[in-house]
Enzyme design. Structure first.
Site, short mmCIF file in Angstrom:
data_model
loop_
_atom_site.label_atom_id
_atom_site.label_comp_id
_atom_site.label_asym_id
_atom_site.label_seq_id
_atom_site.Cartn_x
_atom_site.Cartn_y
_atom_site.Cartn_z
N SER A 36 6.50 -3.95 -28.51
CA SER A 36 6.63 -4.68 -27.02
C SER A 36 5.79 -6.08 -27.26
CB SER A 36 5.79 -3.79 -25.93
OG SER A 36 4.64 -3.93 -26.11
N LYS A 37 6.23 -6.88 -26.24
CA LYS A 37 5.27 -8.17 -26.17
C LYS A 37 3.71 -8.05 -25.87
CE LYS A 37 5.22 -12.45 -23.84
NZ LYS A 37 3.68 -12.56 -23.74
#
Ligand code: GLU
Length: 504
Positions: A259-260
């Site tokens: 994920s970011k």
């Protein structure tokens, strides 16, 4: 064989995740390998998630990594428009056709009605088990439905899914995936705002644009059975595209989806280019601005899920086009090993002609208003070439040749700066200052001579020499450093270090 026509179909809902570039890349490579067509379609029907600037960002990102679009948003083409928001009429026509054929139906339920349904039956979805207790064209009279529609009552169109049947998704990567229609809900096809949902627009467009292969991320696999049902409902089954759902990108340790937030925490980019979120003003640094080269990016990304079946790791774009096939894309999630990305970057950086590399240094120097001859830049870049990961490292690591240290690394000094070193440095300073144009070899000879004359071992004093010249323990080959600095500057730096450090 039908002609290969593939599409990359991003939604402009923010910055494109680097995984999107991988999806685009696999589509592109298949198109190029087969002499097919690479299409870019922008799926912007969800008005609530539309982000200004995102489409431009997508185009710029693809251009940066060298993925050329043959047809679609940008170059245009025979199936224009390629932006779904400009194709609204098409979708409503096709939705009406499904309604007329009894494959889809109008539904008038409000949010509160749906809420009520979920309360009545936990985990309920809108399907064969529940639809008959809802407000839709299957439960209301024909007249009621017509008058509601005529009166402009808010409504959606839902796909009528018959329970108890098997839907087969034949995926080129995952094999046959069978799902029972009893698990599938009556998906909304047209929303009450008159816009199609992703499912309807995606299938209608893939059909109309004669897409042969749908290559997309694994997160879309759960939607695929509904898409197959839609192809059937339209009677398009015989020209249905082949599906290929690409494996997930995992965190570097393989534990879960990347994920970011993970990327931020581990200090590496997740977006191809710099991005400022227009809502939050949050800025993110892109791979491009971090210093990644497009050829390194492509090479790194292609290996996240595909393997050539040989130990070869370095591929030019032409070689990738030659070697790529969907058969060699695996099911297993691919670890996003950022160290491998850096390794590729180092490789491609080192492979560049030295004159091109020296431009990186020269332009940084220009920004700093520091003058430097082309020859000297080449000399410095040659010394640093094997030590850099990103183009800007040439300045970061090369500035020591332009800016003398004004302070010294305390830890290094306390370990390496001693009476022996001082004795050696004094003598070396006197000798080296007399030889302005010495080269690395001569510097080494001189250092050895002085070591003998002062009765010290080079190993005892070289670290102190490095501290005097660079301020710390890091840097390129020491004799090369002396060659680049020249005898006079070397003597000057030693004198300054002796003065600063003996005073302390
Ligand atoms: N618009 C979808 C996305 O944002 C496309 C998925 C697909 O390729 O079907 O990824």
């Amino acid at each position: 064989m039908t002609k290969v026509r593939v599409r990359f179909a991003p939604s402009p809902t923010g910055a494109l995740h680097i995984g999107g570039i991988r999806t685009a890349l696999y589509n592109f490579l298949l198109a190029r390998k087969t002499g097919g067509t690479m299409i870019l379609r922008i799926e912007d029907t969800d008005q609530t998630r539309f982000v200004p600037g995102a489409e431009k960002y997508i185009l710029e990102s693809l251009a940066w990594v060298g993925i050329k679009i043959d047809e679609g948003v940008g170059p245009g083409g025979p199936h224009a428009p390629y932006r779904q928001s400009e194709r609204k009429d098409i979708y409503s026509r096709y939705a009406s056709q499904l309604v007329a054929d009894g494959k889809a139906y109008y539904a008038f339920d409000t949010e509160a009605d749906l809420e009520e349904m979920r309360k009545r039956t936990p985990n309920a979805q809108y399907d064969a088990a529940t639809r008959m207790s809802m407000k839709n064209a299957l439960t209301l009279s024909k007249e009621e439905v017509s008058s509601r529609i005529a009166g402009g009552a808010p409504h959606v169109v839902r796909l009528l899914v018959s329970p108890g049947q098997e839907v087969l998704v034949n995926d080129l990567i995952r094999g046959e995936v069978n799902v029972s229609t009893s698990q599938l809900d009556d998906k909304v096809l047209m929303k009450s705002d008159g816009m199609p949902t992703y499912h309807l627009a995606n299938v209608v467009d893939d059909h109309l644009m004669e897409i042969s292969h749908v290559i997309r991320g694994e997160e879309w696999l759960p939607s695929a059975p509904h898409h197959v049902l839609l192809y059937k409902a339209f009677g398009w089954e015989s020209s249905m595209p082949r599906f290929a759902h690409l494996p997930l990108l995992l965190k570097p340790d393989g534990n879960g989806k990347l994920s970011k937030r993970d990327a931020d925490r581990m200090g590496f980019p997740i977006f191809p280019l710099n991005w400022t979120d227009p809502k939050t003003n949050e800025t993110s640094t892109g791979f491009r601005e971090t210093g990644y080269l497009p050829e390194a990016m492509i090479n790194f990304l292609v290996m996240l899920g595909w393997n050539p079946g040989t130990p070869q790791e370095i591929f030019s774009q032409a070689e990738l086009i030659e070697a790529f096939s969907l058969e060699r894309v695996g099911k297993a999630g691919a670890k996003f090993d950022i160290l491998k990305a850096q390794w590729y970057n180092q490789h491609y950086l080192r492979a560049k002609p030295i004159a091109e590399l020296s431009e990186y240094l020269l332009s940084a120097l220009k920004n700093q208003n520091i003058s430097c001859s082309a020859d000297r830049a080449i000399q410095i870049v040659t010394a640093l070439k094997d030590r850099v990961t990103y183009p800007q490292d040439f300045w970061e690591q090369g500035k020591l040749f332009f800016v003398a240290p004004d302070k010294f690394d305390d830890a290094a000094v306390s370990r390496k700066w001693n009476a022996e070193a001082v004795k050696f440095l004094k003598a070396f300073r006197d000798e080296v200052g007399k030889e302005p144009g010495l080269n690395a070899e001569r510097a080494k000879g001189l250092m050895e001579e002085v070591a003998v004359s002062q009765a010290v071992k080079p190993g005892q004093v070289l670290a102190a020499l490095r501290i005097a010249l660079t301020g710390g323990m890091a840097g390129p080959d020491l004799m090369q450093t002396i060659e680049i600095l020249g005898g006079e500057e070397t003597a000057r730096r030693i004198a300054f270090a002796l003065q600063s450090l003996s005073a302390s």
